[in-house]
Write an enzyme that holds these catalytic residues in place. Structure first.
Site, PDB file in Angstrom:
ATOM      1  N   LYS A 117       0.941  -0.915  -0.251  1.00 59.27           N
ATOM      2  CA  LYS A 117       0.290  -0.119  -0.156  1.00 59.27           C
ATOM      3  C   LYS A 117       0.484   1.231  -0.043  1.00 59.27           C
ATOM      4  O   LYS A 117       0.667   2.165  -0.909  1.00 59.27           O
ATOM      5  CB  LYS A 117      -0.936  -0.071   1.228  1.00 59.27           C
ATOM      6  N   ASP A 171      -6.298   1.121   0.856  1.00 58.18           N
ATOM      7  CA  ASP A 171      -6.379   1.022   2.577  1.00 58.18           C
ATOM      8  C   ASP A 171      -7.668   0.660   2.328  1.00 58.18           C
ATOM      9  O   ASP A 171      -8.349   0.160   1.711  1.00 58.18           O
ATOM     10  CB  ASP A 171      -5.682   2.439   2.687  1.00 58.18           C
TER      11      ASP A 171
END
Ligand code: SF4
Length: 213
Positions: free
Chosen positions: A121, A139
Site C-alpha cells: 500500500k 487502504d
C-alpha cells in the site's frame, strides 16, 4: 447495472464534482512523504501532521535520519500508533535509502517494498503521488468503498481490490481515483453509517440500490 456503466458513472461524477483530490498528509519532498505514509499506518493523517513538522525539522534528510537511532526517533513519534516499530522502520528505511538507493526514494513498486516499513500500500502511494504512476493503493477506505459501490464484487483482499480497480479505471485517472475513494470513505461513505442521503453516487451505488426501501 453493467460494471462498465457503473465505473463510467462513478468516475464521471467524481471528475465533475471533485476536480481536486490530494493526500491530506503534509510534506515537501518524496523523503518526507515516505516518512509520513509509514507513520500513517493504523493512524490518522491529522495525528501524523501534528508530529511531522518537528521530525522533518530535526531530520531533514535521509543522511541525518540514518545517523540517528530508533530510541531518539521514538521521542518524536511517541503519539502515533506503534511508535516502537515505526521508529525502527524509519531509521532502517533511511539507512537503506542511503546504502542501496543513493539517498533517492525509488519509483519502482518492488524496490520500494524492500524498504523497512514499506508494504504494498505504501509503495503504491509513493509511486502514485510522487511519480504519478498508475498504481492504486488500497487502504481500508478504498477497500470498503469499492465493495459498497460495486466497483469490486465483494473483494476479500486489498490485492484483489487493487487488481480489479486497475483493470477498469483508465491509467491516467488512477492516481486521482485513489484519493477520490479515500476521501469519499473518510467523509461520506463512512464505515459505521454511510451518509447515503448526501451522496452523489447513489445512481450507481450497488449498496444503495440494493438496500433502499
Ligand atoms: S450511496 Fe451510500 S453506500 Fe453508496 S457510496 Fe454513497 S454513501 Fe456509500
Amino acid at each position: 447495472m453493467r460494471k462498465e456503466e457503473r465505473y463510467k458513472g462513478v468516475l464521471n461524477w467524481f471528475n465533475e464534482n471533485v476536480p481536486v483530490a490530494e493526500t491530506e498528509l503534509h510534506y515537501d519532498n518524496p523523503y518526507q512523504l515516505l516518512i509520513a505514509v509509514i507513520l500513517s499506518a493504523q493512524c490518522t493523517d491529522k495525528r501524523v501532521n501534528m508530529i511531522t513538522p518537528a521530525l522533518f525539522e530535526d531530520f531533514p534528510t535521509a543522511e541525518v535520519m540514518a545517523a540517528s537511532t530508533p530510541e531518539v526517533i521514538f521521542e518524536y513519534i511517541r503519539s502515533v500508533s506503534y511508535p516502537n516499530n515505526k521508529a525502527k522502520h524509519l531509521v532502517g528505511m533511511a539507512r537503506m535509502l542511503i546504502s542501496d538507493f543513493g539517498g533517492v526514494v525509488p519509483s519502482d513498486i518492488d524496490e520500494l517494498q524492500k524498504l523497512p516499513g514499506v508494504g504494498r500500500k505504501t509503495a503504491n502511494v509513493i509511486a502514485s503521488v510522487v511519480y504519478n504512476k498508475p498504481a492504486m493503493a488500497v487502504d481500508t477506505h478504498v477497500f470498503r468503498v469499492a465493495n459498497r459501490i460495486g466497483l469490486t464484487n465483494n473483494s476479500k483482499t486489498p490485492l484483489e481490490t487493487e487488481k480489479e480497480l486497475v483493470k477498469h479505471i483508465p491509467e491516467k485517472m488512477i492516481p486521482i481515483a485513489h484519493h477520490w475513494l479515500i476521501l469519499h470513505g473518510r467523509y461520506t461513505c463512512i464505515a459505521r453509517k454511510p451518509k447515503c442521503e448526501a451522496c452523489g453516487l447513489k445512481p450507481w451505488c450497488k449498496h444503495f440500490l440494493t438496500t433502499k426501501t
